[in-house]
Motif scaffolding. Structure first.
Motif, short mmCIF file in Angstrom:
data_model
loop_
_atom_site.label_atom_id
_atom_site.label_comp_id
_atom_site.label_asym_id
_atom_site.label_seq_id
_atom_site.Cartn_x
_atom_site.Cartn_y
_atom_site.Cartn_z
N LEU A 127 0.82 -1.21 0.00
CA LEU A 127 0.00 0.00 0.00
C LEU A 127 0.86 1.26 0.00
N MET A 128 1.87 1.30 0.86
CA MET A 128 2.72 2.49 0.94
C MET A 128 3.54 2.66 -0.33
N GLY A 132 3.39 5.95 -2.74
CA GLY A 132 4.63 6.72 -2.77
C GLY A 132 5.12 7.11 -1.40
N GLY A 133 4.79 6.33 -0.38
CA GLY A 133 5.16 6.66 0.98
C GLY A 133 6.42 6.01 1.49
N LEU A 134 7.09 5.21 0.65
CA LEU A 134 8.34 4.59 1.08
C LEU A 134 9.45 5.64 1.16
N ASN A 135 10.29 5.52 2.19
CA ASN A 135 11.42 6.44 2.38
C ASN A 135 10.98 7.89 2.49
N SER A 212 10.12 0.90 10.87
CA SER A 212 11.06 1.90 10.35
C SER A 212 12.17 1.26 9.54
N THR A 213 12.57 0.06 9.91
CA THR A 213 13.63 -0.62 9.18
C THR A 213 13.21 -0.96 7.76
N TYR A 214 11.95 -1.33 7.57
CA TYR A 214 11.47 -1.71 6.25
C TYR A 214 11.05 -0.51 5.40
N PHE A 215 10.51 0.52 6.03
CA PHE A 215 9.93 1.63 5.27
C PHE A 215 10.88 2.82 5.11
N LEU A 216 11.97 2.86 5.88
CA LEU A 216 12.94 3.94 5.77
C LEU A 216 14.30 3.32 5.50
#
Length: 274
Positions: A127-128, A132-135, A212-216
């Protein structure tokens, strides 16, 4: 009576001192490890005679820990504020209008507390990615607010149900509208539970690691927990620099607590008097 009470008080103080020492031991070990050079393999119980400041320089330069602290401060502040505001706004109709539909909605919200965030990691990531919400900071803020909102709604709803409705009815009789009653009467009485929600959400968001580890994944957006973890992986043979990064990440929390503890206590006392 005084002679009998003295030993019991002494035992209580000894127990509290023992617990305090146990809580402070990890910080002491972190300081001793961060203060030693790589070649110093002495026990972490022994504090070095001279502090090895190069570990802290390595943590800031290679670990990029200062930027990670700024990212965590931004994410924590915005997320905690949104959790408090949205939690209070959601809980008010659930607490004041106990209908069958509201009970069902409340049960659905509470059931979300029992769902581990990592169990829905794959759909969340998909979904993110589509949004476009990754990083991005706004992407992790949305995830943090979503994850902490059910508990906030639960706490706010339980607290609002204990507040007397007569105060709101008196304000309505005096000519106050619904929004005036909400912001001028109800919200000021929510200081104790707001302090609780802010502490629980703020500490949880500041220390959050898994999501946070997966998305940033970029250095520019990483928060403290994944930044420290990445530094440990990159500097596995340099425990002093890794410990220095951990020590630096604790400083903002200690400073914030020292400045905000009086505000939390005042809010709790004011709420109890009301």
């Amino acid at each position: 009576m005084k002679d009998a009470a003295a030993p019991s008080k002494a035992l209580i103080y000894i127990g509290l001192a023992f617990i305090a020492v146990l809580q402070l031991l990890p910080f002491y070990f972190g300081l001793t490890t961060a203060s030693k050079p790589k070649t110093d393999l002495s026990s972490p119980w022994v504090f070095p005679g001279e502090i090895h400041w190069a570990n802290f320089a390595t943590a800031m330069q290679q670990g990029n820990i200062l930027q990670a602290i700024g990212n965590s401060a931004l994410v924590t502040a915005v997320s905690t504020l949104l959790v408090c505001v949205l939690g209070a706004l959601t809980a008010y109709p659930l607490a004041r209008r106990v209908t069958r539909g509201n009970r069902l909605i409340y049960a659905c919200i509470i059931s979300l507390i029992m769902i581990p965030p990592l169990s829905v990691l794959v759909p969340l990531y998909t979904l993110m990615k589509d949004l476009g919400g990754l990083n991005t900071h706004w992407g992790i803020i949305v995830l943090m607010v979503t994850g902490n909102l059910p508990l906030a709604v639960f706490l706010y709803t339980a607290f609002m149900r204990s507040l007397p409705v007569s105060i709101e009815e008196a304000a309505t009789v005096d000519g106050a509208g619904p929004l005036q009653v909400l912001f001028r009467i109800v919200f000021p009485m929510l200081r104790p539970v707001t302090a609780t929600v802010a502490i629980l959400a703020g500490v949880g968001i500041w220390n959050e690691f898994a999501l946070s580890t997966y998305f940033l994944r970029t250095d520019e957006t990483r928060t403290i927990a994944p930044a420290v973890a990445g530094f440990f992986a990159a500097q596995g043979s340099n425990p002093g620099a890794a410990a220095a990064a951990s020590v630096l990440s604790v400083v903002p929390v200690l400073v914030a607590y020292l400045f905000l503890q009086r505000s939390f206590i005042k809010g709790m006392v004011a709420g109890s008097l009301k």
